[in-house]
Write a protein that holds these residues in place. Structure first.
Motif, PDB file in Angstrom:
ATOM      1  N   TRP A 237      -2.941   3.149  -1.710  1.00 47.23           N
ATOM      2  CA  TRP A 237      -2.085   2.957  -0.514  1.00 47.23           C
ATOM      3  C   TRP A 237      -0.828   3.703  -0.515  1.00 47.23           C
ATOM      4  O   TRP A 237      -0.404   4.398   0.411  1.00 47.23           O
ATOM      5  CB  TRP A 237      -1.470   1.459  -0.682  1.00 47.23           C
ATOM      6  CG  TRP A 237      -0.201   0.865   0.105  1.00 47.23           C
ATOM      7  CD1 TRP A 237      -0.736   0.419   1.447  1.00 47.23           C
ATOM      8  CD2 TRP A 237       1.199   1.100   0.122  1.00 47.23           C
ATOM      9  NE1 TRP A 237       0.568   0.143   2.214  1.00 47.23           N
ATOM     10  CE2 TRP A 237       1.523   0.557   1.173  1.00 47.23           C
ATOM     11  CE3 TRP A 237       1.861   1.566  -0.826  1.00 47.23           C
ATOM     12  CZ2 TRP A 237       3.067   0.570   1.594  1.00 47.23           C
ATOM     13  CZ3 TRP A 237       3.143   1.468  -0.574  1.00 47.23           C
ATOM     14  CH2 TRP A 237       3.758   1.036   0.490  1.00 47.23           C
ATOM     15  N   LEU A 238      -0.392   4.024  -1.813  1.00 46.73           N
ATOM     16  CA  LEU A 238       0.690   5.089  -1.990  1.00 46.73           C
ATOM     17  C   LEU A 238       0.290   6.447  -1.528  1.00 46.73           C
ATOM     18  O   LEU A 238       1.130   7.103  -0.586  1.00 46.73           O
ATOM     19  CB  LEU A 238       1.090   5.021  -3.353  1.00 46.73           C
ATOM     20  CG  LEU A 238       2.295   6.029  -3.735  1.00 46.73           C
ATOM     21  CD1 LEU A 238       3.580   5.696  -3.020  1.00 46.73           C
ATOM     22  CD2 LEU A 238       2.469   6.009  -5.203  1.00 46.73           C
TER      23      LEU A 238
ATOM     24  N   GLU B  25      -1.892   7.036   0.648  1.00 47.65           N
ATOM     25  CA  GLU B  25      -2.120   7.299   2.211  1.00 47.65           C
ATOM     26  C   GLU B  25      -0.672   7.368   2.914  1.00 47.65           C
ATOM     27  O   GLU B  25      -0.632   8.091   3.983  1.00 47.65           O
ATOM     28  CB  GLU B  25      -2.612   6.090   2.760  1.00 47.65           C
ATOM     29  CG  GLU B  25      -4.294   5.779   2.306  1.00 47.65           C
ATOM     30  CD  GLU B  25      -5.008   4.620   2.693  1.00 47.65           C
ATOM     31  OE1 GLU B  25      -4.088   3.585   3.348  1.00 47.65           O
ATOM     32  OE2 GLU B  25      -5.852   4.387   2.646  1.00 47.65           O
ATOM     33  N   LYS B  26       0.190   6.607   2.366  1.00 46.12           N
ATOM     34  CA  LYS B  26       1.814   6.555   3.037  1.00 46.12           C
ATOM     35  C   LYS B  26       2.270   8.049   2.608  1.00 46.12           C
ATOM     36  O   LYS B  26       2.883   8.508   3.536  1.00 46.12           O
ATOM     37  CB  LYS B  26       2.592   5.533   2.376  1.00 46.12           C
ATOM     38  CG  LYS B  26       2.054   4.360   2.532  1.00 46.12           C
ATOM     39  CD  LYS B  26       1.998   3.796   4.181  1.00 46.12           C
ATOM     40  CE  LYS B  26       1.557   2.620   4.479  1.00 46.12           C
ATOM     41  NZ  LYS B  26       0.021   2.368   4.160  1.00 46.12           N
TER      42      LYS B  26
ATOM     43  N   VAL C  49       0.610  10.258   5.278  1.00 42.06           N
ATOM     44  CA  VAL C  49       1.265  10.162   6.762  1.00 42.06           C
ATOM     45  C   VAL C  49       2.891  10.516   6.825  1.00 42.06           C
ATOM     46  O   VAL C  49       3.075  11.262   7.740  1.00 42.06           O
ATOM     47  CB  VAL C  49       1.458   8.629   6.859  1.00 42.06           C
ATOM     48  CG1 VAL C  49       2.289   8.209   8.226  1.00 42.06           C
ATOM     49  CG2 VAL C  49      -0.159   7.897   7.048  1.00 42.06           C
ATOM     50  N   ILE C  50       3.369  10.672   5.630  1.00 42.02           N
ATOM     51  CA  ILE C  50       4.822  11.132   5.715  1.00 42.02           C
ATOM     52  C   ILE C  50       4.974  12.601   5.959  1.00 42.02           C
ATOM     53  O   ILE C  50       5.680  13.161   6.653  1.00 42.02           O
ATOM     54  CB  ILE C  50       5.776  10.660   4.620  1.00 42.02           C
ATOM     55  CG1 ILE C  50       6.046   9.250   4.360  1.00 42.02           C
ATOM     56  CG2 ILE C  50       6.830  11.419   4.212  1.00 42.02           C
ATOM     57  CD1 ILE C  50       6.647   8.613   3.227  1.00 42.02           C
TER      58      ILE C  50
END
Length: 438
Positions: free
Chosen positions: A398-399, A401-402, A405-406
């Motif tokens: 999850w981290l 992926e974020k 995205v950022i």
């Protein structure tokens, strides 16, 4: 006639204060009643540069988006104009595209070759584009090696040791890596015995014929395409500097102006960064092809300067691009692949997990999600998506992926800002041209 001394003093003070803004505005424009055009132009360019730097989404969002839209429309009109000038070539390419489309749609025995070519071409274009995005913009590009190519090589490496093979079924590879049925069955049979799962997987790996060269060969195509894309991304600075040197005009580019200032201050340079840049510039200028090849073949953050250097000193195009392509797509890419493959080999990963667990206080808390993530990735290698296996959310995935995205959002914002600043530079250049004609 002159009034009281205090009144004269106040009038003089008010007069000085009244003329102070004019002196500040024209301090470099007027010397003994004469206009100094050189200083005036330098001051104006500095002011324009500062104005462009303030044109970003987080400071002036509406104006930035407005300029971005206008610049995109100007670019579209320029492309249409150039396409019309090359209309014969465009018509030939259009006819070729139509013929390929017909061959693609008609059923026949050739379809298996068409599908194979389609898959390989799209795969190469994908990694080529990511390579261009990584190097374009003089270091401000999207770091696609860390976000895409590096994780891809790491996943193939982990899967190769887990499956004892690199013959992953196609499809779903490369979208998803699934162990071949033989390797998966062998691992399951060994794991069902008295030994534990780690020992079983180790035995399966020992029985396989996985070598470093096998994994390198598996990811060679995408890695070389990515390296070729990074070489293509170095071309815009080269063409900009070459055109400026041939025409003798000032390109009004901050990077090129910084390069010329560095050359002017070469003898007085004291800081390490400037001396390192000068060393790269001298190596490329004096050694030529092999100097460019050396700089392109090693991880070198100063290679952004190579395109400007070669363009400024009128290095032939194929000398520059040939050395850059060989260095980045063949030599440097194999060095990076080797580093990632060795780092994510089975014993190194196990040692890294053990070292994380040895960290005081936070070791156990960090080791648990990392181990769970690796176990979940290994389990996925033995099951296709359609078979359905229990999935659990992992904090590391999850981290990551974020973070991706950022970084992509930041890259998109930088594109919008740069495009808007290009339009602002165009307007400023037109205003200066109008001022000269008046």
């Amino acid at each position: 006639m002159y009034g009281p001394p205090y009144l004269v003093h106040e009038m003089a003070a008010s007069g000085v204060e009244g003329n102070l803004p004019q002196r500040r505005l024209g301090v470099k424009e007027q010397r003994n009643g004469q206009l100094d055009p050189v200083l005036s132009m330098d001051e104006r360019k500095q002011w324009d540069r500062q104005e462009r730097q303030d044109l970003v989404l987080w400071k002036k969002p509406l104006l930035t988006l407005h300029y971005f839209t206008l610049e995109m429309l100007n670019t579209l009109k320029e492309w249409i104009r150039r396409l019309w000038q090359q209309r014969q070539t465009a018509c030939g390419l259009l006819v070729l595209f139509i013929l390929l489309s017909i061959a693609y749609c008609i059923e026949g025995t050739h379809q298996q070759y068409v599908r194979y070519a389609e898959k390989k071409v799209l795969w190469c274009i994908y990694w080529l584009g990511l390579g261009v995005l990584s190097s374009v913009g003089l270091g401000t590009g999207l770091h696609t090696f860390l976000l895409y190519l590096g994780p891809h090589i790491a996943s193939v490496t982990l899967a190769a040791y887990e499956c004892s093979s690199v013959d992953f079924p196609e499809p779903p590879y490369p979208d998803q890596i699934v162990c071949p049925r033989e390797a998966a069955a062998g691992s399951t049979e060994v794991g069902a015995g008295a030994v534990g799962p780690d020992e079983a997987l180790g035995s399966a790996a020992l029985r396989g014929s996985i070598s470093l060269w096998t994994i390198i060969s598996k990811v060679r195509l995408e890695a070389c395409m990515w390296g070729a894309g990074t070489a293509i991304g170095e071309l815009p600075p080269y063409f900009m500097a070459r055109a400026a040197r041939l025409s003798g005009a000032d390109p009004d580019d901050e990077d090129y102006q910084g390069f010329e200032e560095m050359l002017d201050q070469a003898e007085s340079a004291q800081d390490f960064a400037t001396r390192a840049k000068l060393s790269v510039q001298k190596l490329i200028h004096h050694v030529g092809f092999f100097g460019i090849l050396v700089c392109a073949s090693i991880p070198n953050p100063l290679f952004d300067l190579a395109g400007i250097t070669c363009g400024h000193f009128l290095v032939p195009f194929w000398t520059f691009f040939g050395a850059t392509l060989i260095g980045k797509a063949l030599i440097k890419m194999h060095i990076q692949k080797l580093f990632v493959i060795v780092t994510f080999s089975r014993h190194i990963v196990e040692q890294m997990v053990a070292l994380v667990g040895a960290v005081p206080v936070l070791g156990a808390a960090l080791q648990k999600p990392l181990r769970e993530y690796l176990q979940a990735q290994k389990a996925k290698l033995h099951h296709a998506t359609r078979e359905g296996i229990p999935t659990e959310d992992n904090g590391l995935a999850w981290l990551f992926e974020k973070v991706v995205v950022i970084m992509v959002c930041f890259f998109v914002c930088s594109i919008v800002n740069t495009t808007a600043q290009s339009y602002a530079k165009r307007r400023q250049r037109e205003k200066r041209s109008e001022g000269k004609t008046e």
